[in-house]
Design an enzyme around this catalytic site. Structure first.
Site, mmCIF file in Angstrom:
data_model
loop_
_atom_site.group_PDB
_atom_site.id
_atom_site.type_symbol
_atom_site.label_atom_id
_atom_site.label_comp_id
_atom_site.label_asym_id
_atom_site.label_seq_id
_atom_site.Cartn_x
_atom_site.Cartn_y
_atom_site.Cartn_z
ATOM 1 N N ASP A 1 53.110 45.771 49.031
ATOM 2 C CA ASP A 1 52.081 44.751 48.925
ATOM 3 C C ASP A 1 52.251 44.042 47.567
ATOM 4 O O ASP A 1 52.913 44.573 46.662
ATOM 5 C CB ASP A 1 50.723 45.463 49.009
ATOM 6 N N ASP B 1 49.367 41.688 45.834
ATOM 7 C CA ASP B 1 48.141 41.609 45.023
ATOM 8 C C ASP B 1 47.616 43.001 44.669
ATOM 9 O O ASP B 1 47.305 43.805 45.552
ATOM 10 C CB ASP B 1 47.047 40.856 45.793
HETATM 11 N N1 MG7 Z 1 41.339 37.397 48.999
HETATM 12 C C1 MG7 Z 1 41.470 36.959 50.248
HETATM 13 N N2 MG7 Z 1 40.955 35.706 50.368
HETATM 14 C C2 MG7 Z 1 40.498 35.338 49.145
HETATM 15 C C3 MG7 Z 1 39.905 34.141 48.637
HETATM 16 O O1 MG7 Z 1 39.679 33.153 49.328
HETATM 17 N N3 MG7 Z 1 39.604 34.161 47.309
HETATM 18 C C4 MG7 Z 1 39.840 35.240 46.497
HETATM 19 N N4 MG7 Z 1 39.504 35.169 45.214
HETATM 20 N N5 MG7 Z 1 40.427 36.354 46.971
HETATM 21 C C5 MG7 Z 1 40.747 36.418 48.275
HETATM 22 O O2 MG7 Z 1 46.092 39.978 48.886
HETATM 23 C C6 MG7 Z 1 45.009 39.623 49.548
HETATM 24 C C7 MG7 Z 1 43.743 39.869 48.766
HETATM 25 O O3 MG7 Z 1 43.179 38.646 48.357
HETATM 26 C C8 MG7 Z 1 41.765 38.667 48.439
HETATM 27 C C9 MG7 Z 1 40.937 34.917 51.580
HETATM 28 C C10 MG7 Z 1 41.380 39.839 49.308
HETATM 29 O O4 MG7 Z 1 40.486 40.695 48.605
HETATM 30 C C11 MG7 Z 1 42.706 40.532 49.638
HETATM 31 O O5 MG7 Z 1 42.707 41.920 49.439
HETATM 32 MG MG MG Z 2 46.695 44.267 47.636
#
Ligand code: MG7
Ligand code: MG
Length: 305
Positions: free
Chosen positions: A38, A40
């Site tokens: 992964d 993030d």
């Molecule tokens: N994650 C997913 N989305 C968003 C978003 O629109 N804004 C923010 N700040 N974070 C987001 O790797 C994916 C990670 O990104 C986050 C649509 C989610 O928490 C997810 O684990």
């Molecule tokens: Mg992650």
């Protein structure tokens, strides 16, 4: 080998199974190994050196919106508030969470497209973002590249942003690294106009979203063993459908909610690293596999539970 596990952040439910998997991987050798990770908060840090929270790839758009479109920032914040707690809720099942995740990604991507941000704006904010590779990630990625071990980065984030971060922080993307993620599609004015399909969200990271012939297929054919790394329970099936009949060693980074989530992570991941912002353990495992290719040593582990 105990050096590997003599580390307070390491937790294992079944150290004997870890030992068995490591032994098998050592016997099979590095040319049978691939890594699926992964991005993030797995390859990237969850907290910086001062303990301050870092960003996910989507977080770049929070920053863009804060500066360029405060109303949009408000909308992103509302989405985050509603859906993040569902993503990490220890009480809901994955099946219950999936429709909410699709809603979150769909709405977030629609807002991004409607705002008509340019490639230049997005890349600029990405370069100044609080997305940092984990401590020693560069060393790990370098070693994987040196040994020609494929690294598949499988992300529900945004692939173009991962690419920019990698290029900025590594200099270049190694030939053995491949990114499977949501990609922004730019129009002829270089404005973000759409996202690729199928949508990848937290809980569909498996072969169902890996479509078509992948250009890296030649590199992974015959790689029967996998080291999988993730920070979400949605990451544990990233190897499903990737043809490998050997061993999968799963390493989970537990970044938040330690008390409520540790038991679940221990059920799902072979090794759980609690509040660890480094790639020390994956590097040690790789070193061990390299060395034991010669020695075939017996592994002895000490673990903390
Ligand atoms: N994650 C997913 N989305 C968003 C978003 O629109 N804004 C923010 N700040 N974070 C987001 O790797 C994916 C990670 O990104 C986050 C649509 C989610 O928490 C997810 O684990
Ligand atoms: Mg992650």
């Amino acid at each position: 080998m105990s050096r590997l596990y003599n580390n307070p952040s390491v937790h294992m439910k079944n150290p004997e199974l870890v030992e068995k998997k490591l032994k098998q991987m050592a016997v099979d050798g590095l040319d049978r190994l691939m890594i699926i990770s992964d991005f993030d908060f797995t390859l990237s840090r969850h907290k910086d050196k001062n303990g301050e929270k870092c960003w996910s790839t989507h977080g770049v758009f929070d920053a863009v919106a804060r500066v360029m479109n405060p109303e949009l920032k408000q909308m992103f914040d509302e989405l985050y508030k509603k859906y993040f707690s569902i993503e990490f809720c220890p009480l809901m099942t994955v099946e219950e969470k999936v429709p909410y995740m699709i809603e979150w990604w769909d709405q977030s991507h629609a807002h991004i497209v409607n705002a008509k941000f340019s490639r230049e704006t997005i890349e600029g904010f990405t370069s100044n973002s609080r997305i940092f590779l984990r401590e020693r990630a560069e060393e790990l990625i370098g070693a994987l590249s040196e040994h020609e071990i494929p690294l598949i980065v499988f992300s529900a984030g945004i692939g173009n942003i991962i690419e920019t971060v990698m290029k900025n922080q590594l200099g270049a993307i190694p030939e053995t690294m491949h990114i499977i993620s949501n990609l922004m599609i730019f129009d002829d004015q270089d404005i973000c106009a759409d996202f690729t399909k199928p949508l990848i969200h937290t809980f569909n990271k498996n072969s169902s979203v890996i479509t078509g012939d992948q250009p890296f297929y030649n590199q992974i054919v015959g790689r029967t063993n996998v080291i999988l790394m993730g920070d979400s329970l949605g990451d544990i099936h990233m190897d499903v459908g990737v043809e490998h009949e050997g061993v999968a060693l799963k390493i989970g980074f537990l970044n938040i909610n330690f008390d409520t989530l540790l038991a679940k992570y221990l059920d799902s991941y072979d090794i759980v690293l609690v509040d660890d912002q480094t790639m020390e353990i994956p590097i040690n495992i790789l070193d061990h596999l390299r060395n034991s290719a010669f020695i075939g040593s017996r592994l002895s582990l000490t673990c903390h539970e």
